[in-house]
Design a protein around this motif. Structure first.
Motif, PDB file in Angstrom:
ATOM      1  N   PRO A 109      34.131 -22.011  40.403  1.00  0.00           N
ATOM      2  CA  PRO A 109      33.751 -21.722  39.008  1.00  0.00           C
ATOM      3  C   PRO A 109      34.962 -21.625  38.073  1.00  0.00           C
ATOM      4  O   PRO A 109      36.075 -21.304  38.507  1.00  0.00           O
ATOM      5  CB  PRO A 109      33.037 -20.367  39.103  1.00  0.00           C
ATOM      6  CG  PRO A 109      33.262 -19.842  40.464  1.00  0.00           C
ATOM      7  CD  PRO A 109      33.893 -20.897  41.307  1.00  0.00           C
ATOM      8  N   LEU A 110      34.708 -21.921  36.822  1.00  0.00           N
ATOM      9  CA  LEU A 110      35.723 -21.744  35.771  1.00  0.00           C
ATOM     10  C   LEU A 110      35.951 -20.252  35.595  1.00  0.00           C
ATOM     11  O   LEU A 110      35.002 -19.481  35.487  1.00  0.00           O
ATOM     12  CB  LEU A 110      35.204 -22.346  34.465  1.00  0.00           C
ATOM     13  CG  LEU A 110      36.138 -22.278  33.253  1.00  0.00           C
ATOM     14  CD1 LEU A 110      37.362 -23.158  33.469  1.00  0.00           C
ATOM     15  CD2 LEU A 110      35.399 -22.722  31.997  1.00  0.00           C
ATOM     16  N   SER A 111      37.231 -19.837  35.593  1.00  0.00           N
ATOM     17  CA  SER A 111      37.497 -18.401  35.489  1.00  0.00           C
ATOM     18  C   SER A 111      38.907 -18.158  34.988  1.00  0.00           C
ATOM     19  O   SER A 111      39.858 -18.769  35.477  1.00  0.00           O
ATOM     20  CB  SER A 111      37.326 -17.761  36.875  1.00  0.00           C
ATOM     21  OG  SER A 111      38.054 -16.578  36.977  1.00  0.00           O
ATOM     22  N   ILE A 112      39.026 -17.264  34.030  1.00  0.00           N
ATOM     23  CA  ILE A 112      40.349 -16.892  33.527  1.00  0.00           C
ATOM     24  C   ILE A 112      41.132 -16.205  34.641  1.00  0.00           C
ATOM     25  O   ILE A 112      42.350 -16.311  34.738  1.00  0.00           O
ATOM     26  CB  ILE A 112      40.239 -16.002  32.252  1.00  0.00           C
ATOM     27  CG1 ILE A 112      41.618 -15.801  31.588  1.00  0.00           C
ATOM     28  CG2 ILE A 112      39.600 -14.650  32.550  1.00  0.00           C
ATOM     29  CD1 ILE A 112      42.205 -17.027  30.966  1.00  0.00           C
ATOM     30  N   ARG A 113      40.415 -15.530  35.547  1.00  0.00           N
ATOM     31  CA  ARG A 113      41.065 -14.848  36.675  1.00  0.00           C
ATOM     32  C   ARG A 113      41.843 -15.847  37.544  1.00  0.00           C
ATOM     33  O   ARG A 113      42.949 -15.571  37.998  1.00  0.00           O
ATOM     34  CB  ARG A 113      40.013 -14.162  37.556  1.00  0.00           C
ATOM     35  CG  ARG A 113      39.396 -12.936  36.933  1.00  0.00           C
ATOM     36  CD  ARG A 113      40.386 -11.846  36.915  1.00  0.00           C
ATOM     37  NE  ARG A 113      39.791 -10.531  36.821  1.00  0.00           N
ATOM     38  CZ  ARG A 113      40.503  -9.466  36.509  1.00  0.00           C
ATOM     39  NH1 ARG A 113      41.779  -9.571  36.268  1.00  0.00           N
ATOM     40  NH2 ARG A 113      39.932  -8.288  36.437  1.00  0.00           N
ATOM     41  N   ALA A 114      41.236 -17.008  37.770  1.00  0.00           N
ATOM     42  CA  ALA A 114      41.898 -18.026  38.601  1.00  0.00           C
ATOM     43  C   ALA A 114      43.161 -18.526  37.906  1.00  0.00           C
ATOM     44  O   ALA A 114      44.197 -18.737  38.532  1.00  0.00           O
ATOM     45  CB  ALA A 114      40.948 -19.183  38.873  1.00  0.00           C
ATOM     46  N   ALA A 115      43.080 -18.707  36.583  1.00  0.00           N
ATOM     47  CA  ALA A 115      44.242 -19.175  35.817  1.00  0.00           C
ATOM     48  C   ALA A 115      45.375 -18.149  35.852  1.00  0.00           C
ATOM     49  O   ALA A 115      46.553 -18.507  35.838  1.00  0.00           O
ATOM     50  CB  ALA A 115      43.827 -19.465  34.381  1.00  0.00           C
ATOM     51  N   LYS A 120      44.087 -11.693  46.436  1.00  0.00           N
ATOM     52  CA  LYS A 120      44.826 -10.470  46.102  1.00  0.00           C
ATOM     53  C   LYS A 120      44.559 -10.059  44.651  1.00  0.00           C
ATOM     54  O   LYS A 120      44.470  -8.885  44.328  1.00  0.00           O
ATOM     55  CB  LYS A 120      46.337 -10.710  46.251  1.00  0.00           C
ATOM     56  CG  LYS A 120      46.883 -10.468  47.646  1.00  0.00           C
ATOM     57  CD  LYS A 120      47.326  -9.007  47.819  1.00  0.00           C
ATOM     58  CE  LYS A 120      48.121  -8.805  49.090  1.00  0.00           C
ATOM     59  NZ  LYS A 120      47.304  -8.739  50.285  1.00  0.00           N
ATOM     60  N   HIS A 121      44.439 -11.049  43.763  1.00  0.00           N
ATOM     61  CA  HIS A 121      44.343 -10.769  42.329  1.00  0.00           C
ATOM     62  C   HIS A 121      42.956 -10.286  41.909  1.00  0.00           C
ATOM     63  O   HIS A 121      42.811  -9.391  41.094  1.00  0.00           O
ATOM     64  CB  HIS A 121      44.733 -12.031  41.538  1.00  0.00           C
ATOM     65  CG  HIS A 121      44.733 -11.843  40.059  1.00  0.00           C
ATOM     66  ND1 HIS A 121      45.469 -10.849  39.441  1.00  0.00           N
ATOM     67  CD2 HIS A 121      44.075 -12.502  39.065  1.00  0.00           C
ATOM     68  CE1 HIS A 121      45.266 -10.917  38.128  1.00  0.00           C
ATOM     69  NE2 HIS A 121      44.426 -11.901  37.885  1.00  0.00           N
ATOM     70  N   ASP A 122      41.920 -10.914  42.482  1.00  0.00           N
ATOM     71  CA  ASP A 122      40.543 -10.558  42.099  1.00  0.00           C
ATOM     72  C   ASP A 122      39.636 -10.732  43.319  1.00  0.00           C
ATOM     73  O   ASP A 122      38.784 -11.618  43.363  1.00  0.00           O
ATOM     74  CB  ASP A 122      40.099 -11.479  40.940  1.00  0.00           C
ATOM     75  CG  ASP A 122      38.734 -11.098  40.375  1.00  0.00           C
ATOM     76  OD1 ASP A 122      38.350  -9.915  40.501  1.00  0.00           O
ATOM     77  OD2 ASP A 122      38.048 -11.977  39.828  1.00  0.00           O
ATOM     78  N   PRO A 123      39.841  -9.872  44.346  1.00  0.00           N
ATOM     79  CA  PRO A 123      39.208 -10.113  45.651  1.00  0.00           C
ATOM     80  C   PRO A 123      37.691 -10.133  45.633  1.00  0.00           C
ATOM     81  O   PRO A 123      37.065 -10.782  46.470  1.00  0.00           O
ATOM     82  CB  PRO A 123      39.733  -8.966  46.529  1.00  0.00           C
ATOM     83  CG  PRO A 123      40.261  -7.943  45.582  1.00  0.00           C
ATOM     84  CD  PRO A 123      40.682  -8.665  44.349  1.00  0.00           C
ATOM     85  N   ASN A 124      37.071  -9.444  44.659  1.00  0.00           N
ATOM     86  CA  ASN A 124      35.604  -9.389  44.658  1.00  0.00           C
ATOM     87  C   ASN A 124      34.964 -10.353  43.662  1.00  0.00           C
ATOM     88  O   ASN A 124      33.758 -10.325  43.460  1.00  0.00           O
ATOM     89  CB  ASN A 124      35.138  -7.953  44.368  1.00  0.00           C
ATOM     90  CG  ASN A 124      35.697  -6.988  45.400  1.00  0.00           C
ATOM     91  OD1 ASN A 124      35.651  -7.274  46.587  1.00  0.00           O
ATOM     92  ND2 ASN A 124      36.274  -5.888  44.950  1.00  0.00           N
ATOM     93  N   GLY A 125      35.791 -11.198  43.054  1.00  0.00           N
ATOM     94  CA  GLY A 125      35.275 -12.104  42.026  1.00  0.00           C
ATOM     95  C   GLY A 125      34.633 -13.358  42.607  1.00  0.00           C
ATOM     96  O   GLY A 125      34.741 -13.646  43.802  1.00  0.00           O
ATOM     97  N   GLN A 126      33.995 -14.113  41.711  1.00  0.00           N
ATOM     98  CA  GLN A 126      33.287 -15.341  42.122  1.00  0.00           C
ATOM     99  C   GLN A 126      34.230 -16.397  42.684  1.00  0.00           C
ATOM    100  O   GLN A 126      33.870 -17.151  43.590  1.00  0.00           O
ATOM    101  CB  GLN A 126      32.613 -15.951  40.890  1.00  0.00           C
ATOM    102  CG  GLN A 126      31.289 -15.323  40.528  1.00  0.00           C
ATOM    103  CD  GLN A 126      30.660 -16.132  39.384  1.00  0.00           C
ATOM    104  OE1 GLN A 126      31.341 -16.521  38.435  1.00  0.00           O
ATOM    105  NE2 GLN A 126      29.379 -16.409  39.494  1.00  0.00           N
ATOM    106  N   VAL A 127      35.447 -16.470  42.109  1.00  0.00           N
ATOM    107  CA  VAL A 127      36.370 -17.533  42.530  1.00  0.00           C
ATOM    108  C   VAL A 127      36.866 -17.263  43.949  1.00  0.00           C
ATOM    109  O   VAL A 127      36.947 -18.180  44.778  1.00  0.00           O
ATOM    110  CB  VAL A 127      37.546 -17.680  41.539  1.00  0.00           C
ATOM    111  CG1 VAL A 127      38.520 -18.763  42.002  1.00  0.00           C
ATOM    112  CG2 VAL A 127      37.023 -18.039  40.150  1.00  0.00           C
TER     113      VAL A 127
END
Length: 275
Positions: A221-227, A238-245
């Motif tokens: 998915p498109l995500s600012i977290r991934a960027a 490590k950065h957003d372990p529970n997120g969709q990405v």
């Protein structure tokens, strides 16, 4: 047995480096030994893993490719960096631009990278090569060194023309240099599930290529977290372990691991039938 995978697409900005990082670290968390190879003169993979000044590294992939070109010996582990998330990295930097130019006049110019990878791969389960966004000599080297290719494709850019060109290059490398080269599949990245446009592209890609190529079930998915991960020098886990990405890359990692198993079963099945 080691599997060498090239992540390739001649279009930039398709999530290739992010995929290399998160697939590599995903495989490491599943207990695999992984080496990432940054074969892009921009050094984006090196930078994304937190090595902020790739051009100042004393040893990089360029150093070792030059040694191979000059037939000089060197310790195989020379210059490999160890990332805190459990993967190893052979960094890349601007010096690769000069190497690419030099390769044109080198004997066995398509297999210089392969001869480096052959020296180091015995220590790893997976070697992932992050290719530069072009179909130049270094990308040809990566395809010559690889067992298979993963093609990340951005979901809001209809990729048909670029895909055709890349697939033609892969076919040419298979015919002339590396007959065992396979395409593992196409990975849709930066998918904005809120739009019908992204769904349309997913549908068109599966319709036009699904009979010739695997289009991975997982879509990133498109995500600012991934960027943000590149700026932080760490993976999405490590950065957003529970997120969709993170969830998507974990699922994608399982798909990639499953391909080898599938192929082994197919080969066994064919061997049983030919007896």
């Amino acid at each position: 047995m080691t599997k060498v995978i090239a992540l390739a697409n001649q279009k930039g900005g398709v999530g290739k480096t992010t995929t290399a990082v998160n697939l590599g670290i995903g495989l490491a968390t599943e207990g695999k030994k992984v080496l990432l190879v940054d074969a892009d003169a921009q050094g984006n993979l090196t930078d994304a893993l937190g090595y902020r000044e790739p051009d100042n590294l004393s040893i990089s992939l360029a150093t070792l490719l030059v040694k191979n070109m000059l037939e000089e010996s060197y310790p195989p582990q020379k210059g490999i960096l160890h990332h805190p998330e459990g993967i190893d990295l052979m960094p890349g930097n601007i010096e690769l631009s000069a190497v690419e130019v030099s390769l044109v006049n080198t004997m066995s110019r398509e297999t210089i990278l392969r001869s480096y990878i052959d020296k180091v791969k015995k220590d790893y389960d997976y070697v992932l090569i992050d290719c530069m966004p072009s179909l130049g000599m270094l990308t040809i080297n990566a395809l010559a060194a690889a067992d298979s290719v993963i093609i990340p494709v951005q979901a809001h850019y209809l990729p048909a023309k670029g895909m055709t060109q890349l697939l033609q290059t892969i076919s040419r490398v298979r015919r002339q240099i590396n007959p065992k080269l396979l395409v593992d599949g196409v990975l849709l990245t930066m998918v904005d599930n809120r739009t019908n446009f992204a769904k349309d592209i997913s549908f068109v890609l599966r319709r036009d290529y699904g009979d010739k190529l695997r289009v991975f079930q997982t879509e990133i998915p498109l995500s600012i977290r991934a960027a943000e991960t590149s700026a932080k020098g760490k993976s999405i886990y490590k950065h957003d372990p529970n997120g969709q990405v993170a969830e998507a890359y974990a699922a994608f990692t399982k798909e990639v691991k499953g391909i080898g198993k599938e192929r082994r079963q197919t080969r066994q099945h064919q061997a049983d039938h030919s007896r």
